[in-house]
Motif scaffolding. Structure first.
Motif, PDB file in Angstrom:
ATOM      1  N   SER A 173       1.445  -0.967  -0.298  1.00 27.22           N
ATOM      2  CA  SER A 173      -0.257  -0.453  -0.113  1.00 27.22           C
ATOM      3  C   SER A 173       0.729   1.518  -0.047  1.00 27.22           C
ATOM      4  O   SER A 173       1.346   1.500   0.916  1.00 27.22           O
ATOM      5  N   LEU A 174       0.722   2.073  -0.814  1.00 29.77           N
ATOM      6  CA  LEU A 174       0.980   3.364  -0.911  1.00 29.77           C
ATOM      7  C   LEU A 174       0.794   4.690  -0.953  1.00 29.77           C
ATOM      8  O   LEU A 174      -0.657   4.665  -1.600  1.00 29.77           O
ATOM      9  N   GLN A 175       0.508   5.398   0.014  1.00 29.57           N
ATOM     10  CA  GLN A 175      -0.083   6.770  -0.106  1.00 29.57           C
ATOM     11  C   GLN A 175       0.346   7.952  -0.360  1.00 29.57           C
ATOM     12  O   GLN A 175       1.600   7.632  -0.990  1.00 29.57           O
ATOM     13  N   GLU A 176      -0.156   8.998  -0.545  1.00 29.31           N
ATOM     14  CA  GLU A 176      -0.028   9.827  -1.400  1.00 29.31           C
ATOM     15  C   GLU A 176       1.081  10.556  -1.096  1.00 29.31           C
ATOM     16  O   GLU A 176       0.750  11.026   0.706  1.00 29.31           O
ATOM     17  N   GLY A 177       2.675  10.681  -2.138  1.00 29.85           N
ATOM     18  CA  GLY A 177       3.470  11.150  -1.583  1.00 29.85           C
ATOM     19  C   GLY A 177       4.469  10.634  -0.958  1.00 29.85           C
ATOM     20  O   GLY A 177       5.702  10.931  -0.480  1.00 29.85           O
ATOM     21  N   GLN A 178       4.095   9.207  -0.830  1.00 34.37           N
ATOM     22  CA  GLN A 178       4.918   8.481   0.138  1.00 34.37           C
ATOM     23  C   GLN A 178       6.552   7.860  -0.247  1.00 34.37           C
ATOM     24  O   GLN A 178       6.463   7.483  -1.608  1.00 34.37           O
ATOM     25  N   ALA A 179       7.054   7.627  -0.010  1.00 37.24           N
ATOM     26  CA  ALA A 179       8.660   7.070  -0.144  1.00 37.24           C
ATOM     27  C   ALA A 179       8.808   5.785   0.450  1.00 37.24           C
ATOM     28  O   ALA A 179       8.991   6.127   2.058  1.00 37.24           O
ATOM     29  N   LEU A 180       7.821   4.916   0.140  1.00 34.66           N
ATOM     30  CA  LEU A 180       7.861   3.589   0.479  1.00 34.66           C
ATOM     31  C   LEU A 180       9.289   2.774   0.716  1.00 34.66           C
ATOM     32  O   LEU A 180       9.944   3.103  -0.335  1.00 34.66           O
ATOM     33  N   THR A 181      10.390   2.396   1.874  1.00 33.09           N
ATOM     34  CA  THR A 181      11.348   1.899   1.162  1.00 33.09           C
ATOM     35  C   THR A 181      11.258   0.477   2.099  1.00 33.09           C
ATOM     36  O   THR A 181       9.575  -0.590   2.682  1.00 33.09           O
ATOM     37  N   ALA A 182      12.232  -0.047   1.866  1.00 33.90           N
ATOM     38  CA  ALA A 182      12.404  -1.772   2.561  1.00 33.90           C
ATOM     39  C   ALA A 182      11.768  -3.035   1.944  1.00 33.90           C
ATOM     40  O   ALA A 182      11.144  -3.781   2.561  1.00 33.90           O
ATOM     41  N   ILE A 183      11.424  -2.416   0.662  1.00 34.56           N
ATOM     42  CA  ILE A 183      10.552  -3.550   0.006  1.00 34.56           C
ATOM     43  C   ILE A 183      11.713  -4.744  -0.439  1.00 34.56           C
ATOM     44  O   ILE A 183      11.866  -4.720  -1.941  1.00 34.56           O
ATOM     45  N   ASP A 184      12.683  -5.634   0.006  1.00 29.35           N
ATOM     46  CA  ASP A 184      13.395  -6.163  -0.222  1.00 29.35           C
ATOM     47  C   ASP A 184      13.142  -7.975  -0.907  1.00 29.35           C
ATOM     48  O   ASP A 184      12.249  -8.200  -0.472  1.00 29.35           O
ATOM     49  N   PHE A 185      13.941  -8.323  -1.531  1.00 29.26           N
ATOM     50  CA  PHE A 185      14.032 -10.065  -2.182  1.00 29.26           C
ATOM     51  C   PHE A 185      14.927 -10.081  -1.642  1.00 29.26           C
ATOM     52  O   PHE A 185      16.190  -9.994  -1.822  1.00 29.26           O
ATOM     53  N   SER A 186      15.358 -11.770  -2.167  1.00 26.56           N
ATOM     54  CA  SER A 186      15.852 -12.609  -1.964  1.00 26.56           C
ATOM     55  C   SER A 186      15.995 -13.550  -2.946  1.00 26.56           C
ATOM     56  O   SER A 186      14.754 -14.128  -2.798  1.00 26.56           O
ATOM     57  N   LEU A 187      16.500 -13.083  -3.436  1.00 26.90           N
ATOM     58  CA  LEU A 187      16.113 -14.453  -4.930  1.00 26.90           C
ATOM     59  C   LEU A 187      16.789 -15.895  -5.113  1.00 26.90           C
ATOM     60  O   LEU A 187      18.212 -15.762  -4.991  1.00 26.90           O
TER      61      LEU A 187
END
Length: 199
Positions: free
Chosen positions: A169-183
């Protein structure tokens, strides 16, 4: 009423594709589209750091097909065609392999669950990515790279099954961080080929 946006681009589009007339807003956020032939138009507004929206009598919409057509006629003025823009945000994180090594050049995409909006980028040498200019909403995140198993993001470690993806979920003007992947690295076969003479 929000704050007026100066310098926003306004377009009158026909059938959501070709625009017929354009204008930019003044310091008070006002615009005037002139010299329009009689017809029905979708009115679009866009500005730097904001998502592009279309006029709708039920509230501004990102989806042109949901826009309310504004019908023009000769010697008439259509007033009150007002559009509200939402500030864009961003989603960022890091893509690593199972040993924690950053993966450079991984493809990461964000697909908005609701219509319209999204983006994709490639990770840098540190495995980092930032997907900018995203309108508010819920997004499915996906990461892939040759030699690795692609996956959808979820909070329990990712999944190859889109049905197991967890919406971000991304809010207006938000800089969302730490959406990390491990492949996980894909399998490898090695060997040797020689002729029958031993050369």
């Amino acid at each position: 009423q929000g704050n007026p946006i100066e310098g926003a681009w306004i377009y009158a589009r026909s059938s959501c594709y070709w625009y017929q007339v354009s204008d930019t807003t003044d310091a008070d956020g006002n615009y005037t589209l002139v010299a329009l032939q009689p017809g029905a138009y979708q009115v679009q507004a866009s500005a730097s750091d904001y998502a592009t929206f279309f006029y709708s009598d039920s509230g501004s919409t990102l989806n042109c097909s949901e826009a309310t057509p504004v019908t023009t006629a000769l010697d008439t003025i259509n007033a009150g065609v007002d559009i509200t823009l939402a500030q864009v945000g961003s989603i960022s994180g890091t893509v690593r392999d199972n040993s924690g090594t950053p993966i450079e050049g991984a493809y990461v995409s964000a697909s908005r669950n609701e219509c319209c909006g999204g983006g994709s980028v490639y990770t840098n040498a540190q495995g980092q990515y930032t997907i900018p200019n995203l309108p508010p909403g819920n997004y499915t995140l996906y990461a892939s790279r040759s030699e690795f198993q692609a996956e959808y993001w979820n909070s329990t470690g990712g999944s190859t099954d889109v049905n197991q993806a967890e919406l971000v979920s991304l809010q207006e003007g938000q800089a969302l961080t730490a959406i990390d992947f491990s492949l996980t690295r894909l399998g490898v076969i090695t060997g040797n080929v020689a002729d029958s003479q031993g050369d």
